[in-house]
Write a protein that holds these residues in place. Structure first.
Motif, PDB file in Angstrom:
ATOM      1  N   GLN A 195      51.221  52.657  30.954  1.00 50.09           N
ATOM      2  CA  GLN A 195      51.710  53.659  30.013  1.00 50.09           C
ATOM      3  C   GLN A 195      51.221  53.313  28.619  1.00 50.09           C
ATOM      4  OE1 GLN A 195      55.495  55.214  30.686  1.00 50.09           O
ATOM      5  NE2 GLN A 195      55.784  55.984  28.615  1.00 50.09           N
ATOM      6  N   VAL A 196      50.588  54.291  27.979  1.00 49.68           N
ATOM      7  CA  VAL A 196      50.154  54.166  26.593  1.00 49.68           C
ATOM      8  C   VAL A 196      50.792  55.325  25.848  1.00 49.68           C
ATOM      9  CG1 VAL A 196      48.212  54.076  25.003  1.00 49.68           C
ATOM     10  CG2 VAL A 196      47.966  53.118  27.306  1.00 49.68           C
ATOM     11  N   GLY A 197      51.697  55.015  24.954  1.00 53.03           N
ATOM     12  CA  GLY A 197      52.468  56.062  24.297  1.00 53.03           C
ATOM     13  C   GLY A 197      53.309  56.778  25.340  1.00 53.03           C
ATOM     14  N   GLU A 198      53.148  58.075  25.445  1.00 50.01           N
ATOM     15  CA  GLU A 198      53.911  58.875  26.406  1.00 50.01           C
ATOM     16  C   GLU A 198      53.121  59.171  27.683  1.00 50.01           C
ATOM     17  OE1 GLU A 198      57.148  59.849  25.906  1.00 50.01           O
ATOM     18  OE2 GLU A 198      57.047  58.602  24.111  1.00 50.01           O
ATOM     19  N   VAL A 199      51.878  58.685  27.768  1.00 45.31           N
ATOM     20  CA  VAL A 199      50.990  59.050  28.866  1.00 45.31           C
ATOM     21  C   VAL A 199      50.853  57.899  29.858  1.00 45.31           C
ATOM     22  CG1 VAL A 199      48.665  59.854  29.456  1.00 45.31           C
ATOM     23  CG2 VAL A 199      49.708  60.544  27.294  1.00 45.31           C
ATOM     24  N   TYR A 218      48.640  56.289  33.076  1.00 44.69           N
ATOM     25  CA  TYR A 218      47.299  56.270  33.645  1.00 44.69           C
ATOM     26  C   TYR A 218      47.300  55.352  34.863  1.00 44.69           C
ATOM     27  CZ  TYR A 218      46.109  57.586  28.821  1.00 44.69           C
ATOM     28  OH  TYR A 218      46.044  58.194  27.594  1.00 44.69           O
ATOM     29  N   ALA A 257      41.292  58.347  25.560  1.00 41.92           N
ATOM     30  CA  ALA A 257      40.933  59.546  26.316  1.00 41.92           C
ATOM     31  C   ALA A 257      40.314  59.069  27.629  1.00 41.92           C
ATOM     32  CB  ALA A 257      39.935  60.379  25.528  1.00 41.92           C
ATOM     33  N   GLU A 258      40.913  59.495  28.741  1.00 39.38           N
ATOM     34  CA  GLU A 258      40.426  58.999  30.021  1.00 39.38           C
ATOM     35  C   GLU A 258      39.180  59.747  30.468  1.00 39.38           C
ATOM     36  OE1 GLU A 258      42.504  62.531  30.985  1.00 39.38           O
ATOM     37  OE2 GLU A 258      43.556  60.870  30.114  1.00 39.38           O
ATOM     38  N   CYS A 307      38.680  55.652  30.468  1.00 41.60           N
ATOM     39  CA  CYS A 307      38.534  54.777  29.309  1.00 41.60           C
ATOM     40  C   CYS A 307      38.378  53.316  29.732  1.00 41.60           C
ATOM     41  CB  CYS A 307      39.771  54.930  28.426  1.00 41.60           C
ATOM     42  SG  CYS A 307      39.804  53.872  26.991  1.00 41.60           S
ATOM     43  N   SER A 314      42.738  59.091  34.679  1.00 39.33           N
ATOM     44  CA  SER A 314      43.797  60.094  34.711  1.00 39.33           C
ATOM     45  C   SER A 314      44.717  59.915  35.905  1.00 39.33           C
ATOM     46  CB  SER A 314      43.175  61.487  34.769  1.00 39.33           C
ATOM     47  OG  SER A 314      44.186  62.460  34.922  1.00 39.33           O
ATOM     48  N   ASP A 320      44.483  53.505  20.105  1.00 44.61           N
ATOM     49  CA  ASP A 320      45.861  53.999  20.029  1.00 44.61           C
ATOM     50  C   ASP A 320      46.149  55.052  21.088  1.00 44.61           C
ATOM     51  OD1 ASP A 320      46.592  52.408  17.896  1.00 44.61           O
ATOM     52  OD2 ASP A 320      46.040  53.898  16.399  1.00 44.61           O
ATOM     53  N   ALA A 321      45.194  55.944  21.292  1.00 51.10           N
ATOM     54  CA  ALA A 321      45.369  57.045  22.241  1.00 51.10           C
ATOM     55  C   ALA A 321      44.088  57.202  23.051  1.00 51.10           C
ATOM     56  CB  ALA A 321      45.695  58.335  21.501  1.00 51.10           C
TER      57      ALA A 321
END
Length: 142
Positions: free
Chosen positions: A123-127, A129, A32-33, A35, A65, A29-30
């Motif tokens: 884009q995953v959610g608001e982030v 990469y 962490a880079e 990843c 990132s 789901d979220a």
């Protein structure tokens, strides 16, 4: 083939070879880079001998990132290199096993990183990469 076990084994193989990567056998789901995860699966049943062989094409993703454009792309390039300590390709080739052995610790007959595509922003959610898709072909018992 046990698809969940194959996806987990792919992630484990990359994690074992490149401990700096956060690796998942599922879509997180979220993330962490940096990843790596095994995502979508396409299945071709009965590729040979009736129910003898199935083929999976697993779309894996590698995300890093976007903090700095240049350093993010350099990190992605390092992971996508064909060789070296951070090479995902080398990690997957090691998971093939020795000649005559089953791949992924006995889960499949063979696997092959066929291609990298979609080198882009994800884009995953608001982030956002920097990332790429890695197409992995797995052949195993039906």
């Amino acid at each position: 083939m046990n698809i969940s076990a194959v996806r987990a084994a792919i992630a484990d193989a990359v994690r074992d070879a490149i401990p700096s990567l956060n690796c998942f056998g599922y879509v997180p789901d979220a993330p962490a880079e940096p990843c790596f995860y095994a995502g979508e699966v396409e299945i071709e049943y009965d590729a040979a001998m009736g129910r003898g062989l199935d083929e999976l094409q697993i779309t894996c993703r590698l995300l890093v990132s976007r903090g700095d454009d240049r350093s993010g792309q350099e990190a992605l390039d390092r992971y996508l290199s064909g060789s070296g300590p951070d090479s995902v390709k080398a990690a997957l080739e090691a998971a093939r096993g020795a000649p005559g052995e089953m791949a992924l610790g006995g889960l499949a007959h063979d696997l092959h990183l066929m291609a990298v595509q979609g080198y882009s922003l994800y884009q995953v959610g608001e982030v956002q990469y920097f990332g790429a898709e890695l197409l992995v072909r797995v052949v195993g018992p039906g």
